[in-house]
Design a protein around this motif. Structure first.
Motif, mmCIF file in Angstrom:
data_model
loop_
_atom_site.group_PDB
_atom_site.id
_atom_site.type_symbol
_atom_site.label_atom_id
_atom_site.label_comp_id
_atom_site.label_asym_id
_atom_site.label_seq_id
_atom_site.Cartn_x
_atom_site.Cartn_y
_atom_site.Cartn_z
ATOM 1 N N ALA A 4 63.432 55.175 -52.343
ATOM 2 C CA ALA A 4 64.858 55.393 -52.091
ATOM 3 C C ALA A 4 65.244 55.174 -50.636
ATOM 4 C CB ALA A 4 65.252 56.805 -52.519
ATOM 5 N N VAL A 5 64.263 55.253 -49.726
ATOM 6 C CA VAL A 5 64.540 55.146 -48.299
ATOM 7 C C VAL A 5 63.640 54.077 -47.685
ATOM 8 C CG1 VAL A 5 64.586 56.381 -46.098
ATOM 9 C CG2 VAL A 5 65.143 57.599 -48.212
ATOM 10 N N GLY A 6 64.265 53.143 -46.972
ATOM 11 C CA GLY A 6 63.513 52.125 -46.246
ATOM 12 C C GLY A 6 63.444 52.512 -44.782
ATOM 13 N N PHE A 7 62.247 52.506 -44.213
ATOM 14 C CA PHE A 7 62.039 52.883 -42.818
ATOM 15 C C PHE A 7 61.683 51.643 -41.996
ATOM 16 C CE2 PHE A 7 60.977 56.672 -45.216
ATOM 17 C CZ PHE A 7 61.598 57.683 -44.505
ATOM 18 N N MET A 81 68.687 52.728 -45.574
ATOM 19 C CA MET A 81 67.699 52.214 -44.633
ATOM 20 C C MET A 81 67.830 52.959 -43.308
ATOM 21 S SD MET A 81 67.722 48.161 -45.583
ATOM 22 C CE MET A 81 66.318 47.779 -44.578
ATOM 23 N N LEU A 82 66.701 53.394 -42.769
ATOM 24 C CA LEU A 82 66.655 54.106 -41.501
ATOM 25 C C LEU A 82 66.028 53.203 -40.446
ATOM 26 C CD1 LEU A 82 65.245 57.524 -42.789
ATOM 27 C CD2 LEU A 82 67.636 56.832 -42.555
ATOM 28 N N PHE A 83 66.728 53.015 -39.338
ATOM 29 C CA PHE A 83 66.265 52.163 -38.243
ATOM 30 C C PHE A 83 66.081 53.022 -37.003
ATOM 31 C CE2 PHE A 83 68.598 49.412 -41.087
ATOM 32 C CZ PHE A 83 67.924 48.205 -41.064
ATOM 33 N N ASP A 84 64.865 53.021 -36.462
ATOM 34 C CA ASP A 84 64.579 53.806 -35.262
ATOM 35 C C ASP A 84 64.359 52.874 -34.081
ATOM 36 O OD1 ASP A 84 63.918 55.718 -33.391
ATOM 37 O OD2 ASP A 84 61.863 55.947 -34.124
ATOM 38 N N ILE A 113 71.220 54.340 -41.425
ATOM 39 C CA ILE A 113 71.254 55.293 -40.318
ATOM 40 C C ILE A 113 70.461 54.624 -39.211
ATOM 41 C CG2 ILE A 113 70.546 57.559 -39.466
ATOM 42 C CD1 ILE A 113 70.911 58.600 -42.325
ATOM 43 N N VAL A 114 71.110 54.426 -38.065
ATOM 44 C CA VAL A 114 70.521 53.634 -36.994
ATOM 45 C C VAL A 114 70.473 54.451 -35.714
ATOM 46 C CG1 VAL A 114 70.733 51.508 -35.647
ATOM 47 C CG2 VAL A 114 71.486 51.538 -38.045
ATOM 48 N N VAL A 115 69.286 54.582 -35.153
ATOM 49 C CA VAL A 115 69.128 55.151 -33.823
ATOM 50 C C VAL A 115 69.095 53.957 -32.880
ATOM 51 C CG1 VAL A 115 67.629 56.456 -32.280
ATOM 52 C CG2 VAL A 115 67.815 57.113 -34.698
ATOM 53 N N ASP A 124 80.462 47.681 -33.506
ATOM 54 C CA ASP A 124 80.803 46.635 -34.471
ATOM 55 C C ASP A 124 80.530 47.030 -35.909
ATOM 56 O OD1 ASP A 124 81.570 45.014 -32.371
ATOM 57 O OD2 ASP A 124 79.752 43.777 -32.411
ATOM 58 N N VAL A 125 79.492 47.819 -36.170
ATOM 59 C CA VAL A 125 79.098 48.058 -37.563
ATOM 60 C C VAL A 125 79.222 49.503 -38.040
ATOM 61 C CG1 VAL A 125 77.517 46.086 -37.548
ATOM 62 C CG2 VAL A 125 76.641 48.370 -37.091
ATOM 63 N N ALA A 126 79.315 50.457 -37.138
ATOM 64 C CA ALA A 126 79.261 51.865 -37.560
ATOM 65 C C ALA A 126 80.583 52.359 -38.119
ATOM 66 C CB ALA A 126 78.857 52.750 -36.388
ATOM 67 N N ASP A 127 80.458 53.198 -39.137
ATOM 68 C CA ASP A 127 81.609 53.950 -39.633
ATOM 69 C C ASP A 127 81.720 55.262 -38.862
ATOM 70 O OD1 ASP A 127 82.271 52.109 -41.706
ATOM 71 O OD2 ASP A 127 80.655 52.949 -42.919
ATOM 72 N N ARG A 128 80.558 55.884 -38.656
ATOM 73 C CA ARG A 128 80.494 57.158 -37.939
ATOM 74 C C ARG A 128 79.417 57.065 -36.870
ATOM 75 N NH1 ARG A 128 83.159 61.214 -39.254
ATOM 76 N NH2 ARG A 128 81.732 62.781 -38.512
ATOM 77 N N ILE A 129 79.644 57.782 -35.783
ATOM 78 C CA ILE A 129 78.699 57.843 -34.666
ATOM 79 C C ILE A 129 78.345 59.307 -34.439
ATOM 80 C CG2 ILE A 129 78.403 57.475 -32.182
ATOM 81 C CD1 ILE A 129 78.645 54.823 -33.492
#
Length: 173
Positions: A4-7, A81-84, A113-115, A124-129
């Motif tokens: 369910a979650v891509g890291f 997808m989680l991006f660190d 979710i992007v760090v 450019d891409v975020a809905d929420r920060i």
């Protein structure tokens, strides 16, 4: 949770003895998935690396390796997808390759979710920060509100570099 979650992490975590195709397929094969080949090909095509599918990580640039890591997560068809800090280990010239893939994911409606410290990309891409400092949330809200009109002094201080860079670029144009 794995399906369910891509890291995607700062380090690419690719196995050096496997090709890009094999690295993308590995988690699906471990999970016992069938019809792996079509999903692997599609994911590599989506990140612009189908022509490099047979290459090992040492034969790829840092940006290409990171895109293989993104393809590996995409092929699992996760819900989120989680991006660190996926661009932090890259040469500045390669950052754009990875951000372009992530922008396409956002345009396709992928929940991410992007760090990141890439404020232009975030805008450019975020809905929420969500802005964090020393492990604490100091500000959160809609992207324009937080990035262009921060309420928290620490957020404003951090973003002053971003706004100064944007103003310098627009003055040159």
């Amino acid at each position: 949770r794995r399906s369910a979650v891509g890291f995607i992490f700062q380090s690419f975590n690719l196995l050096p003895m496997l090709s890009a195709r094999e690295n993308v397929a590995l988690p699906m094969r471990i999970a016992g998935d069938r019809d792996v080949d079509d999903r692997v090909e599609a994911a590599l095509a989506d990140v612009g690396l189908l022509d490099r599918a047979g290459h090992r990580p040492a034969e790829l640039s840092g940006g290409q390796q990171q895109r293989v890591a993104i393809a590996r997560a995409m092929a699992m068809q996760p819900e989120i997808m989680l991006f660190d800090e996926v661009t932090s280990a890259l040469d500045p010239e390669l950052v754009g390759e990875v951000l372009d893939v992530m922008k396409q994911l956002a345009a396709d409606g992928t929940t991410m979710i992007v760090v990141t410290h890439e404020m232009s990309f975030a805008h450019d891409v975020a809905d929420r920060i969500v802005v964090m400092d020393a492990g604490q949330v100091v500000e959160q809200g809609e992207a324009d509100e937080v990035l262009l009109r921060p309420k928290n002094a620490r957020t404003a201080q951090f973003l002053s570099r971003f706004h100064g860079t944007r103003e310098a670029k627009s003055n040159k144009d």
